[in-house]
Enzyme design. Structure first.
Site, mmCIF file in Angstrom:
data_model
loop_
_atom_site.group_PDB
_atom_site.id
_atom_site.type_symbol
_atom_site.label_atom_id
_atom_site.label_comp_id
_atom_site.label_asym_id
_atom_site.label_seq_id
_atom_site.Cartn_x
_atom_site.Cartn_y
_atom_site.Cartn_z
ATOM 1 N N LYS A 17 0.811 -1.222 0.000
ATOM 2 C CA LYS A 17 0.000 0.000 0.000
ATOM 3 C C LYS A 17 0.844 1.272 0.000
ATOM 4 O O LYS A 17 0.604 2.201 -0.752
ATOM 5 C CB LYS A 17 -0.841 0.022 1.290
ATOM 6 C CG LYS A 17 -2.283 -0.368 1.065
ATOM 7 C CD LYS A 17 -3.067 -0.159 2.337
ATOM 8 C CE LYS A 17 -3.076 -1.452 3.140
ATOM 9 N NZ LYS A 17 -3.663 -1.408 4.442
ATOM 10 N N ASP A 179 17.481 -3.572 -0.706
ATOM 11 C CA ASP A 179 17.939 -2.815 0.453
ATOM 12 C C ASP A 179 17.586 -1.389 0.084
ATOM 13 O O ASP A 179 18.229 -0.794 -0.783
ATOM 14 C CB ASP A 179 19.449 -2.981 0.653
ATOM 15 C CG ASP A 179 19.920 -2.263 1.906
ATOM 16 O OD1 ASP A 179 19.582 -1.062 2.055
ATOM 17 O OD2 ASP A 179 20.594 -2.871 2.741
ATOM 18 N N HIS A 180 16.551 -0.855 0.705
ATOM 19 C CA HIS A 180 16.040 0.422 0.180
ATOM 20 C C HIS A 180 17.057 1.559 0.311
ATOM 21 O O HIS A 180 16.966 2.558 -0.375
ATOM 22 C CB HIS A 180 14.674 0.787 0.791
ATOM 23 C CG HIS A 180 14.734 1.407 2.151
ATOM 24 N ND1 HIS A 180 14.906 0.685 3.299
ATOM 25 C CD2 HIS A 180 14.652 2.690 2.544
ATOM 26 C CE1 HIS A 180 14.936 1.503 4.330
ATOM 27 N NE2 HIS A 180 14.774 2.731 3.910
ATOM 28 N N LYS A 184 18.426 5.090 -2.398
ATOM 29 C CA LYS A 184 18.443 6.517 -2.042
ATOM 30 C C LYS A 184 19.423 7.255 -2.961
ATOM 31 O O LYS A 184 20.558 6.801 -3.158
ATOM 32 C CB LYS A 184 18.865 6.685 -0.576
ATOM 33 C CG LYS A 184 17.810 6.177 0.411
ATOM 34 C CD LYS A 184 18.263 6.389 1.841
ATOM 35 C CE LYS A 184 17.288 5.767 2.810
ATOM 36 N NZ LYS A 184 16.250 6.663 3.306
ATOM 37 N N HIS A 242 21.637 -1.991 5.843
ATOM 38 C CA HIS A 242 21.756 -0.609 5.354
ATOM 39 C C HIS A 242 23.126 0.025 5.645
ATOM 40 O O HIS A 242 23.739 0.643 4.788
ATOM 41 C CB HIS A 242 20.690 0.285 5.984
ATOM 42 C CG HIS A 242 19.288 -0.231 5.835
ATOM 43 N ND1 HIS A 242 18.862 -0.863 4.695
ATOM 44 C CD2 HIS A 242 18.216 -0.188 6.663
ATOM 45 C CE1 HIS A 242 17.575 -1.194 4.837
ATOM 46 N NE2 HIS A 242 17.170 -0.803 6.022
HETATM 47 C C1 BG6 Z 1 14.017 -0.084 7.775
HETATM 48 C C2 BG6 Z 1 14.026 -0.529 9.218
HETATM 49 O O1 BG6 Z 1 14.679 -1.022 6.971
HETATM 50 O O2 BG6 Z 1 14.647 1.183 7.664
HETATM 51 C C3 BG6 Z 1 13.353 0.498 10.084
HETATM 52 O O3 BG6 Z 1 13.381 -1.776 9.349
HETATM 53 C C4 BG6 Z 1 13.944 1.865 9.878
HETATM 54 O O4 BG6 Z 1 13.439 0.138 11.467
HETATM 55 C C5 BG6 Z 1 14.022 2.207 8.391
HETATM 56 O O5 BG6 Z 1 13.122 2.804 10.549
HETATM 57 C C6 BG6 Z 1 14.812 3.486 8.184
HETATM 58 O O6 BG6 Z 1 14.706 3.870 6.852
HETATM 59 P P1 BG6 Z 1 14.843 5.405 6.422
HETATM 60 O O7 BG6 Z 1 14.711 5.377 4.939
HETATM 61 O O8 BG6 Z 1 13.742 6.136 7.114
HETATM 62 O O9 BG6 Z 1 16.186 5.856 6.907
#
Ligand code: BG6
Length: 488
Positions: A17, A179-180, A184, A242
């Site tokens: 979502k 891995d988001h 970025k 991350h």
């Molecule tokens: C996620 C974690 O992968 O990344 C979260 O599970 C965390 O706990 C988040 O809050 C942080 O991402 P960003 O993009 O807000 O730095």
């Protein structure tokens, strides 16, 4: 781009979502989806296509980056969505799914290219991939790819087992581990900052750099994720993935070509050169923290142990700081410090590179002090690059002061991480996905830390919510004569 079917496990979930539907919609508006495609949403609930399409539309209205909705765009997009109820453990359901997928492929007259996206709890990853394979879903005449969310394993062994199982159904080249952080813009930009700028590239070594500091601080606490987070802690939730990804991007050597294979090889080599931290030495290089009660953003917040769903004696880490060494000639003697924590005073993700202050002695002869040059790469919440230089301050009798060369990107409406990453996966570009080699080396490095935490060999340091974390994290740098820069 190849026409394809996007098969989404976990279609009624939160990530779908908030991130996946909006990402697909924005790609669609940017004409970055193939001409013909369909999306098949899967979930336990029994939903009709219309209700499902209505839910997707609702999620776009709530979470899409673009908030203007042209009715014809919207209906063209939504009409690509179908829903199939599926129990992930039931092979019959996969056969029914295969029929729907094939029917849609015929209707649209598109090849059997299938993107499987697992946005479900990790315990289902292997069952699903096995069933994809056995049902015939994964043996069509086109390509197949698997996008998989974190966490990839809970420790080294479980990650290896999971990979073993996945690899029975998918080749490594077909697996896209999200891995988001790698989506970025400023994380991606680390490569260009260093390798597209000979001026910076020339400084990127131990002759000029004193230390590197990587911070990801968050103001939020555990939120509604007690069940998951209390078993993971900052070390698994942020550090193993991350933070080590940012480290790899910042410290990698120049790739000979800018393709996925070369870049990922250079990243792997950073982790392969990380100096092992034996369990007996963890306490000397890692700080383990947990937030107590405090004030964040002017609001009183409870201690971690008083959060709903968290036990009163939980020893879970909500903060980790670490000192790492990369045993490569380029980085000899340069400590890399990493820290990440929840309920810190400010949200900030950044890399600070501190250069050696070799000008100090010259200016001391005039009783002036120079500060070390800093290159600050702000990854979030804003995208920004600043260089802290020394210069004469005209407002202060020409004394040496700090001169800040600041580039702030105005990135208010650029594609989100999920948009970029899904787009890359659809194009078959795996540069910004975690390769198994990276994931495995990351777990290998982290494993003794997990064990030392588990055996309580590292004291748990409490820090007030709203602070910068435990004082022990400052001592970690002070031991080498450094301090964390830019703490508020
Ligand atoms: C996620 C974690 O992968 O990344 C979260 O599970 C965390 O706990 C988040 O809050 C942080 O991402 P960003 O993009 O807000 O730095």
């Amino acid at each position: 781009m190849d026409s394809m079917t996007f098969v989404l496990f976990g279609a009624t979930g939160d990530l779908a979502k908030r991130k996946i539907y909006p990402a697909l919609y924005n790609l669609f508006l940017d004409r970055k989806l193939p001409q013909s495609f369909s999306v098949i949403g899967l979930g336990r609930r029994a939903l009709g296509d219309e209700v499902f399409q209505g839910n997707v539309e609702q999620s776009l209205r709530e979470f899409s980056r673009r908030s203007v909705f042209d009715p014809s765009d919207l209906s063209a997009f939504i009409s690509a969505f179908r829903y199939v109820p599926l129990d992930v453990t039931n092979p019959d359901d996969y056969r029914k799914l295969l029929q729907v997928v094939e029917k849609r492929e015929q209707e649209l007259n598109i090849p059997q290219n299938r993107m499987f996206y697992l946005s479900v709890a990790p315990e289902f990853f292997d069952t699903i991939s096995l069933n994809i394979n056995e049902s015939g879903l994964g043996t069509g005449s086109g390509w197949k790819r698997l996008i998989i969310e974190k966490p990839f394993g809970h420790d080294l062994q479980s990650a290896q087992e999971l990979n073993e199982k996945l690899s029975k159904a998918f080749q490594e080249e077909e697996i896209y581990r999200i891995d988001h952080y790698l989506g970025k813009p400023m994380v991606q930009n680390l490569e260009a900052l260093v390798f597209a700028n000979p001026v910076i590239g020339a400084l990127w070594n131990n002759r000029h750099i004193a230390n590197v500091q990587i911070t990801a601080s968050e103001t939020v606490g555990v939120e509604e994720r007690a069940g998951y987070y209390d078993q993971s802690g900052a070390i698994r939730d942020m550090f193993q993935n991350h933070m080590l990804q940012v480290l790899m991007m910042a410290a990698m050597n120049r790739p000979s070509r800018l393709n996925a294979t070369e870049i990922r090889e250079q990243k792997r080599s950073v982790l392969a050169s990380l100096r092992d931290l034996p369990k007996s030495e963890v306490a000397g290089s890692i700080v383990r923290g947990q937030y107590g009660a405090g004030v964040v953003g002017g609001k009183e917040v409870p201690a971690y142990r008083d959060e709903p769903g968290i036990g009163a004696s939980s020893l879970n880490d909500t903060f980790v700081a670490a000192r790492l060494w990369i045993d490569e000639p380029q980085w000899e003697g340069v400590p890399f410090y990493i820290r990440t924590g929840k309920r810190i005073g400010a949200k900030s993700t950044r890399v600070v590179v501190e250069f050696k202050n070799t000008a100090r002695d010259l200016y001391m002869t005039r009783n002036e002090s120079t500060t070390p040059n800093l290159l600050v790469i702000e990854i979030g919440p804003n995208e920004r690059v600043s260089f802290f230089l020394n210069g004469k301050d005209a407002l202060n009798d020409g004394q040496i002061g700090t001169l800040n060369v600041d580039y702030s990107a105005n990135l208010s409406n650029v594609p989100e991480a999920y948009e970029r990453l899904i787009h890359d996966a659809l194009r078959g570009d795996s540069t910004f996905f975690a390769h198994w080699n990276e994931v495995e080396l990351a777990w290998k490095w982290v494993q003794p830390v997990l064990e030392a935490f588990q055996e309580n060999q590292v004291p748990l340091q409490f820090y007030p919510a709203g602070s910068n974390g435990p004082e022990a994290a400052d001592k970690l740098l002070a031991e080498n004569g450094f301090k964390w820069w830019l703490d508020e």
